[in-house]
Design an enzyme around this catalytic site. Structure first.
Site, PDB file in Angstrom:
ATOM      1  N   ILE A  20       0.844  -1.204   0.000  1.00 19.92           N
ATOM      2  CA  ILE A  20       0.000   0.000   0.000  1.00 19.92           C
ATOM      3  C   ILE A  20       0.882   1.257   0.000  1.00 19.92           C
ATOM      4  CG2 ILE A  20      -1.765   1.291   1.267  1.00 19.92           C
ATOM      5  CD1 ILE A  20      -2.766  -1.346   2.436  1.00 19.92           C
ATOM      6  N   SER A  54      -7.125  -1.380  11.104  1.00 22.31           N
ATOM      7  CA  SER A  54      -7.663  -2.565  10.429  1.00 22.31           C
ATOM      8  C   SER A  54      -9.059  -2.916  10.941  1.00 22.31           C
ATOM      9  CB  SER A  54      -6.689  -3.718  10.708  1.00 22.31           C
ATOM     10  OG  SER A  54      -7.330  -4.945  10.608  1.00 22.31           O
ATOM     11  N   TYR A 111      -2.643  -9.187  16.248  1.00 23.31           N
ATOM     12  CA  TYR A 111      -2.566  -8.124  15.232  1.00 23.31           C
ATOM     13  C   TYR A 111      -3.675  -7.091  15.483  1.00 23.31           C
ATOM     14  CZ  TYR A 111      -3.131  -5.861  10.659  1.00 23.31           C
ATOM     15  OH  TYR A 111      -3.268  -4.938   9.639  1.00 23.31           O
ATOM     16  N   ASN A 139      -9.890  -5.576   3.470  1.00 18.78           N
ATOM     17  CA  ASN A 139      -8.756  -6.147   2.732  1.00 18.78           C
ATOM     18  C   ASN A 139      -8.494  -5.311   1.487  1.00 18.78           C
ATOM     19  OD1 ASN A 139      -8.263  -8.519   4.367  1.00 18.78           O
ATOM     20  ND2 ASN A 139     -10.253  -9.222   3.631  1.00 18.78           N
TER      21      ASN A 139
HETATM   22  P1  NAD Z   1       3.420  -4.438   3.647  1.00 16.08           P
HETATM   23  O1  NAD Z   1       4.041  -5.533   4.458  1.00 16.08           O
HETATM   24  O2  NAD Z   1       3.535  -4.536   2.159  1.00 16.08           O
HETATM   25  O3  NAD Z   1       3.982  -3.031   4.117  1.00 16.08           O
HETATM   26  C1  NAD Z   1       4.515  -2.777   5.407  1.00 16.08           C
HETATM   27  C2  NAD Z   1       5.817  -2.019   5.222  1.00 16.08           C
HETATM   28  O4  NAD Z   1       6.346  -1.664   6.502  1.00 16.08           O
HETATM   29  C3  NAD Z   1       6.890  -2.851   4.512  1.00 16.08           C
HETATM   30  O5  NAD Z   1       7.463  -2.100   3.463  1.00 16.08           O
HETATM   31  C4  NAD Z   1       7.908  -3.147   5.608  1.00 16.08           C
HETATM   32  O6  NAD Z   1       9.218  -3.327   5.094  1.00 16.08           O
HETATM   33  C5  NAD Z   1       7.756  -1.920   6.511  1.00 16.08           C
HETATM   34  N1  NAD Z   1       8.156  -2.144   7.899  1.00 16.08           N
HETATM   35  C6  NAD Z   1       7.722  -3.142   8.720  1.00 16.08           C
HETATM   36  N2  NAD Z   1       8.310  -3.031   9.933  1.00 16.08           N
HETATM   37  C7  NAD Z   1       9.108  -1.927   9.880  1.00 16.08           C
HETATM   38  C8  NAD Z   1       9.982  -1.301  10.815  1.00 16.08           C
HETATM   39  N3  NAD Z   1      10.157  -1.790  12.050  1.00 16.08           N
HETATM   40  N4  NAD Z   1      10.656  -0.186  10.430  1.00 16.08           N
HETATM   41  C9  NAD Z   1      10.501   0.319   9.185  1.00 16.08           C
HETATM   42  N5  NAD Z   1       9.694  -0.246   8.250  1.00 16.08           N
HETATM   43  C10 NAD Z   1       9.011  -1.354   8.596  1.00 16.08           C
HETATM   44  O7  NAD Z   1       1.890  -4.378   4.088  1.00 16.08           O
HETATM   45  P2  NAD Z   1       0.658  -3.582   3.460  1.00 16.08           P
HETATM   46  O8  NAD Z   1      -0.348  -4.584   3.096  1.00 16.08           O
HETATM   47  O9  NAD Z   1       1.102  -2.602   2.464  1.00 16.08           O
HETATM   48  O10 NAD Z   1       0.115  -2.828   4.745  1.00 16.08           O
HETATM   49  C11 NAD Z   1       0.401  -1.469   4.999  1.00 16.08           C
HETATM   50  C12 NAD Z   1      -0.332  -1.035   6.271  1.00 16.08           C
HETATM   51  O11 NAD Z   1      -1.750  -1.190   6.088  1.00 16.08           O
HETATM   52  C13 NAD Z   1       0.018  -1.852   7.504  1.00 16.08           C
HETATM   53  O12 NAD Z   1      -0.001  -0.994   8.623  1.00 16.08           O
HETATM   54  C14 NAD Z   1      -1.127  -2.850   7.606  1.00 16.08           C
HETATM   55  O13 NAD Z   1      -1.299  -3.307   8.926  1.00 16.08           O
HETATM   56  C15 NAD Z   1      -2.274  -1.999   7.135  1.00 16.08           C
HETATM   57  N6  NAD Z   1      -3.406  -2.773   6.625  1.00 16.08           N
HETATM   58  C16 NAD Z   1      -3.258  -3.458   5.447  1.00 16.08           C
HETATM   59  C17 NAD Z   1      -4.351  -4.185   4.951  1.00 16.08           C
HETATM   60  C18 NAD Z   1      -4.258  -4.938   3.642  1.00 16.08           C
HETATM   61  O14 NAD Z   1      -5.259  -5.528   3.229  1.00 16.08           O
HETATM   62  N7  NAD Z   1      -3.128  -4.956   2.952  1.00 16.08           N
HETATM   63  C19 NAD Z   1      -5.562  -4.218   5.658  1.00 16.08           C
HETATM   64  C20 NAD Z   1      -5.654  -3.515   6.866  1.00 16.08           C
HETATM   65  C21 NAD Z   1      -4.569  -2.774   7.321  1.00 16.08           C
END
Ligand code: NAD
Length: 326
Positions: free
Chosen positions: A12, A121, A146, A175
């Site tokens: 995202i 979330s 989570y 999602n």
């Molecule tokens: P993703 O894993 O692709 O992105 C998370 C990013 O955070 C990654 O680039 C990772 O390298 C970075 N990261 C993790 N820990 C870190 C740290 N300690 N220091 C620096 N960087 C760090 O996941 P996503 O699906 O793109 O999700 C992005 C956000 O949206 C998250 O907070 C997730 O919880 C939230 N979210 C996503 C969804 C979904 O459907 N994808 C749904 C609800 C919430």
């Protein structure tokens, strides 16, 4: 405007960064590349539109704190988003989600950042008894670590907004799907079908039903809600961001099979819990009430099924992204 995107190399996050650059913002990305991919943003880093810092937000040292200096908005997306990991390794989620959010809030407080946007979330609702679930639903009883880590983060954000004037925009996401995904049900199915194109093993009874939103619709909702909170006098706001409808896991499986052009694939189910969930901590039915954000003039352009279908088709059409999943 100067903005920070934590997790800006993730699925995202990388789309958010591209969109911000397109709209003329100057962006600093902080990401430790634990699940993110540098290649997602390499082009815009190389052409000078984005500064990239490979840093772990679990450590708020002086160098990391300095990255938040003179910043107007922080988009905080860095997290471990894997619900399954949170059940088997709760400490990982405490550190990556709760501790990291606390550090980001501290960096905002110490640098007088005006607005923090947080990707929370739908899992904060746990097994909600009311579907579609509105933002003011109670009790909030997450069933995964989570979900609990997101709820704890929300709570800190609300307190910082009132105590220190860091406005908080909390987005409870359904999602989100799109080509750069590296985790989630579509990616899982594609990986499995590559191993065996005649039989697809589905975790749970396949009747889990949830809401899916395409990344393009998410970006529009993000911009609508950020613009709203900038103009509003509220110290914080919570919005559900999801779709009007939902789709069953078995139907997602069929969409993936069709999209990949496969025939005669047998679906089999592994029931790991007595009530057919995919895993312990998996919310079986999720549909968010999105009236609040719709009231601001946003609405999803694609249904849950269309969002899934579009993602699979785009993946198939884009071998570079497709093969990266495998
Ligand atoms: P993703 O894993 O692709 O992105 C998370 C990013 O955070 C990654 O680039 C990772 O390298 C970075 N990261 C993790 N820990 C870190 C740290 N300690 N220091 C620096 N960087 C760090 O996941 P996503 O699906 O793109 O999700 C992005 C956000 O949206 C998250 O907070 C997730 O919880 C939230 N979210 C996503 C969804 C979904 O459907 N994808 C749904 C609800 C919430």
């Amino acid at each position: 405007m100067e903005v920070v995107v934590t997790g800006g190399a993730g699925f995202i996050g990388s789309y958010v960064v591209e969109d911000l650059v397109r709209r003329g913002f100057h962006v600093r990305v902080i990401d430790n590349l634990s699940s993110g991919r540098y290649e997602y943003i390499k082009g815009i880093v190389d052409d000078g539109s984005v500064e990239f810092y490979n840093a772990d937000l679990k450590n708020l040292d002086e160098d990391v704190r300095y990255l938040f200096k003179d910043v107007d908005i922080v988009y905080h997306l860095a997290a471990n988003p894997e619900v399954r990991v949170s059940v088997s390794e709760p400490r990982v989620h405490f550190n990556e989600n709760v501790l990291v959010t606390f550090n980001v809030l501290e960096a905002c407080r110490l640098n007088n950042v005006k607005l923090l946007v947080f990707t929370s979330s739908s899992t904060v609702y746990g097994d909600a008894k009311l579907l579609p679930t509105p933002e003011n639903y109670t009790p909030l009883e997450p069933i995964s670590v989570y979900g609990a880590s997101k709820l704890a983060s929300e709570s800190m954000i609300i307190t910082y907004s009132k105590l220190y004037g860091v406005k908080g925009l909390i987005l409870r996401l359904a999602n989100i799907v799109g080509v750069r995904q590296t985790h989630g049900v579509i990616v899982d199915f594609i990986r499995k079908l590559r191993g065996n194109a005649t039989r697809l093993e589905i975790l749970g009874d396949g009747r889990q039903r949830k809401s899916y939103l395409h990344i393009s619709d998410f970006l529009a909702a993000l911009n609508t809600t950020v613009d709203y909170l900038i103009r509003s006098s509220s110290s914080y706001e919570i919005f559900n961001i999801g779709n009007n409808d939902w789709i069953e896991v078995d139907d997602i499986a069929r969409e993936v099979i069709d999209g990949l052009g496969l025939k005669n694939v047998e679906l089999s189910h592994i029931n790991l819990t007595p009530d057919g969930r995919g895993w312990i901590g998996d919310v079986k039915f999720m549909l968010l009430d999105i009236n609040k954000v719709v009231g601001l003039g946003w609405k999803p352009r694609m249904s849950s099924r269309d969002a899934v279908r579009r993602t699979v088709n785009d993946l198939v059409k884009s071998p570079a992204n497709y093969y990266k999943l495998l």
